[in-house]
Motif scaffolding. Structure first.
Motif, PDB file in Angstrom:
ATOM      1  N   TYR A  27      37.470  34.585  48.202  1.00 32.45           N
ATOM      2  CA  TYR A  27      38.509  33.812  48.290  1.00 32.45           C
ATOM      3  C   TYR A  27      38.625  33.483  46.876  1.00 32.45           C
ATOM      4  CZ  TYR A  27      40.195  33.664  53.089  1.00 32.45           C
ATOM      5  OH  TYR A  27      40.530  34.056  54.389  1.00 32.45           O
ATOM      6  N   PHE A  28      37.869  32.865  46.269  1.00 34.29           N
ATOM      7  CA  PHE A  28      37.956  32.223  44.895  1.00 34.29           C
ATOM      8  C   PHE A  28      38.300  33.406  43.906  1.00 34.29           C
ATOM      9  CE2 PHE A  28      35.819  31.371  40.828  1.00 34.29           C
ATOM     10  CZ  PHE A  28      36.537  30.986  40.169  1.00 34.29           C
ATOM     11  N   LEU A  29      37.396  34.325  43.897  1.00 32.27           N
ATOM     12  CA  LEU A  29      37.629  35.500  43.047  1.00 32.27           C
ATOM     13  C   LEU A  29      38.911  36.051  43.430  1.00 32.27           C
ATOM     14  CD1 LEU A  29      34.064  37.197  43.097  1.00 32.27           C
ATOM     15  CD2 LEU A  29      34.943  35.760  41.415  1.00 32.27           C
ATOM     16  N   VAL A  30      39.725  36.242  44.574  1.00 36.65           N
ATOM     17  CA  VAL A  30      40.529  36.958  44.851  1.00 36.65           C
ATOM     18  C   VAL A  30      41.951  36.260  44.059  1.00 36.65           C
ATOM     19  CG1 VAL A  30      42.258  37.683  46.558  1.00 36.65           C
ATOM     20  CG2 VAL A  30      39.860  38.443  46.700  1.00 36.65           C
ATOM     21  N   VAL A  31      41.785  34.974  44.709  1.00 36.47           N
ATOM     22  CA  VAL A  31      42.776  33.884  44.322  1.00 36.47           C
ATOM     23  C   VAL A  31      42.703  34.047  42.631  1.00 36.47           C
ATOM     24  CG1 VAL A  31      43.697  31.514  44.232  1.00 36.47           C
ATOM     25  CG2 VAL A  31      42.798  32.427  46.260  1.00 36.47           C
ATOM     26  N   ASP A  32      41.703  33.349  42.100  1.00 40.48           N
ATOM     27  CA  ASP A  32      41.502  33.566  40.361  1.00 40.48           C
ATOM     28  C   ASP A  32      42.271  34.637  39.797  1.00 40.48           C
ATOM     29  OD1 ASP A  32      40.821  31.286  38.645  1.00 40.48           O
ATOM     30  OD2 ASP A  32      39.368  33.023  37.859  1.00 40.48           O
ATOM     31  N   TRP A  33      41.758  35.888  40.361  1.00 46.41           N
ATOM     32  CA  TRP A  33      42.286  37.043  40.107  1.00 46.41           C
ATOM     33  C   TRP A  33      43.823  37.305  40.126  1.00 46.41           C
ATOM     34  CZ3 TRP A  33      44.498  41.483  42.150  1.00 46.41           C
ATOM     35  CH2 TRP A  33      44.667  42.682  41.379  1.00 46.41           C
ATOM     36  N   ILE A  34      44.519  36.981  41.276  1.00 50.20           N
ATOM     37  CA  ILE A  34      45.653  36.915  41.233  1.00 50.20           C
ATOM     38  C   ILE A  34      46.240  35.954  40.276  1.00 50.20           C
ATOM     39  CG2 ILE A  34      47.775  36.506  42.857  1.00 50.20           C
ATOM     40  CD1 ILE A  34      45.780  37.410  45.020  1.00 50.20           C
TER      41      ILE A  34
END
Lengths: 429, 224
Positions: A27-34
């Protein structure tokens, strides 16, 4: 022991925990990426807008310098600085952690550095946006995950309870019935109808199994009873022939001794056969001579009957009447019960031993002195051997138990203070 | 004295006859219902030994038939059926005694002796054997006019011996007679020695111990 439903619950809970834990970095990676992508896109757009607007405004020379000064002073998140022509710079995206004076903490910033042209002069545009810190994002996601996990587990447990209550109800009812089932009572067991295929199949199988067992048990019972009946005549003949042989004048001492020796096992055979017949009769419960029995009176009678055997071993008998012990029972069975218990006590007490008989309104007990406790498990079973003594037909206590069962009484064995205690209670308290 | 043995098991009937013939009983046998019914109708017996399960009918019917004819023959039922119900039924129809199989012949002989004695309507109820006089009503024993005091067991033994005179009696015969059904719960019957010894001692005090013989390793015999 764990309950059947708790096993999948545990597995589900652990699985959910693993998935949710793994989901936190994802989730963190996805949220950070977005987040970062969105900011970068936004920076591009801002850069283009600035370029366009300056172009459209046609500001030049001194004005431009004033505007840029003002811009650089007032705009906190961006700066436009002049650079020398020669330096060829490419657009670059960077990330930096700076001390935020206003919030008095270290913040993460995402920045864009690009060269823009205003009035044909190259300027270095720098745009920065505060990005949420990684640890803050992870903390937020983690918190949400933990709350969700809590809800999930709570839900699992609640659902589990509900399912076990409703779905397992037929199973529990079957189990309860099986627990109270006794082969010898020949009561028919019927299971509740259930719409769950597996339980229905189980109930059917168990019903079939029980029916077969009851059938086998009845056959076996009939067999034992028939065998005992058939043995009566040969035993009677054997006894008769021995009696006749015994009267033979030509019989020497040795032969007479042999005949006497044969009498002993023959007496035992007679006893076993008689007891088997009695057990069969109790099983079939055909006793009509029900009357009011006074226990004290039966003990008196039994003691008188067994007096010789008591005297032979020099046993002392103590009787404690703590209350009037009167009950409804077949006279024959009551006498058999008392005789068996007393003779059992006499047989198993060493010489000069003690026998204590207690009784009150609720039941009675026979105590006799002994050295070691007997095996509780097999004590009341047919032909179980509790001692090395040969006198025992192995059926005396089985008969006692059957009589108690017939009357709905409870019989227990205990060993206390070097006393074997057989106690009979009329009803369960 | 005449005895009819109604018993379908021929071997057993033969043995009973053999044992009883040692005394002055004349025995006849009937192995089935029809023969038995015919014999009890035609003749009179001092005692009838009646088996209940007979080919062709029920022993109870023979007993009922006998009593309906107002015949007072003594009847002892000898049966493998030993339930209380059967015993009560038998005694109600008019049997004098009930002996469950398997039994010792000595016990049967003693019972026959007792039934015949009762049937003889001896008003004095006395058993007189040479010097010994037993009063059955008062349960007293006199030897040559001198009373001897016996315990209940010794008295029972004395009657049992007299009912089986000249027969060898084993320890188990005596124990079964004294203790009845409970005797078979025990293997050791040593108490019999004590009772016999005491009886012998009391007879000896009057100088008549000679009747009661101990046969070494075998048992006892009342010899006349």
């Amino acid at each position: 022991m764990t309950k059947l439903l708790d096993k999948p619950l545990k597995a589900f809970t652990i699985y959910a925990l693993i998935i949710l834990l793994v989901s936190i970095p994802i989730y963190f990676l996805v949220v950070d990426w977005i987040w970062v992508t969105e900011i970068d896109d936004n920076h591009e757009i801002i850069m283009e807008r600035i370029e366009n607007r300056f172009e459209q405004a046609h500001v030049t020379g001194h004005d431009l310098e004033t505007i840029l000064n003002t811009w650089n002073t007032l705009q906190p998140s961006s700066s436009i600085l002049p650079i020398t022509e020669n330096i060829a710079r490419r657009d670059s995206i960077y990330e930096v952690t700076k001390f935020n004076e206003y919030e008095a903490e270290w913040d993460r910033f995402r920045g864009l550095q690009a060269v823009i042209r205003i009035d044909n002069t190259p300027y270095l545009l720098n745009i920065e946006t505060n990005v949420e810190e990684a640890y803050e994002t992870i903390f937020a996601i983690g918190l949400v995950t933990v709350v969700l996990y809590g809800l999930l587990v709570f839900g699992f447990i609640q659902l589990n309870r509900k399912i076990s209550k409703s779905v397992w109800k037929p199973f529990d009812s079957t189990l309860t019935k099986l627990k109270s089932f006794e082969l010898s009572t020949s009561k028919v067991v019927t299971f509740e109808h259930t719409d769950i295929e597996e339980f229905e199949a189980m109930n059917e199988t168990i019903s079939k199994l029980i029916a077969e067992n009851v059938n086998t048990y009845n056959l076996q019972r009939a067999f034992v009873s028939n065998a005992a009946h058939e043995l009566q005549t040969p035993i009677a003949l054997l006894k008769s022939k021995l009696d006749i042989l015994f009267q033979d004048e030509k019989l020497g001492t040795k032969q007479s001794e042999l005949v006497n020796a044969i009498q002993v096992p023959l007496a035992r055979l007679t006893r076993v056969n008689k007891n088997l017949l009695l057990l069969a009769r109790i099983d079939n419960s055909n006793f009509s001579d029900i009357s009011e029995i006074d226990f004290a009176e039966k003990v008196e009678k039994s003691e008188e009957l067994l007096q010789d055997y008591i005297a032979e071993k020099n046993l002392s008998i103590k009787k404690n009447e703590r209350g009037l012990c009167v009950f409804q029972c077949s006279k024959f069975l009551a006498e058999t019960l008392v005789n068996n218990l007393l003779s059992n006590a006499i047989r198993h007490t060493a010489e000069n031993g003690k026998i204590i008989i207690d009784w009150d309104e609720k039941g009675f007990s026979f105590k006799n002195s002994g050295k070691e406790p007997l095996n509780q498990e097999s004590l009341f079973k047919r032909f179980s051997i509790s001692t090395t003594e040969t006198t025992n037909s192995g059926l005396g206590l089985a008969i006692v138990k059957e009589i108690c069962k017939q009357n709905g009484w409870e019989i227990n064995y205990d060993f206390l203070d070097h006393f074997h205690i057989f106690s009979v209670r009329f009803s369960k308290f | 004295m005449k005895i009819l043995v109604i018993e379908d098991e021929k071997e057993l009937a033969i043995d009973i006859v053999k044992y009883l013939s040692l005394e002055d009983y004349r025995c006849e046998t009937a192995n089935d219902f029809a023969t038995a019914k015919e014999k009890v109708s035609l003749y009179q017996y001092d005692c009838i030994l009646l088996d209940l399960m007979l080919p062709g009918g029920d022993g109870f019917d023979i007993l009922a038939h006998l009593r309906s004819q107002n015949k007072q023959d003594g009847v002892i039922i000898i049966s493998a059926k030993d339930t209380l119900e059967d015993k009560i039924k038998g005694l109600n129809i008019g049997a004098d005694d009930y002996l469950a199989k398997p039994f010792h012949h000595s016990e049967l002989a003693a019972r026959i002796h007792s039934v015949i004695r009762r049937k003889q309507f001896d008003p004095s109820n006395l058993i007189i054997q040479n010097e010994i006089k037993i009063d059955l009503l008062s349960k007293t024993v006199h030897i040559e006019g001198n009373p001897i005091v016996l315990t209940k067991k010794e008295y029972d033994l004395l009657l049992f011996f007299i009912g089986n005179k000249n027969r060898v009696l084993s320890k188990s015969d005596l124990a079964e007679h004294l203790s009845g059904d409970v005797a078979d719960m025990f293997d050791s019957h040593d108490f019999v020695y004590a009772h016999v010894k005491n009886l012998k001692k009391k007879l000896n005090e009057q100088g008549y111990a000679g009747y009661l013989k101990t046969i070494y390793g075998t048992g006892y015999k009342w010899e006349i």
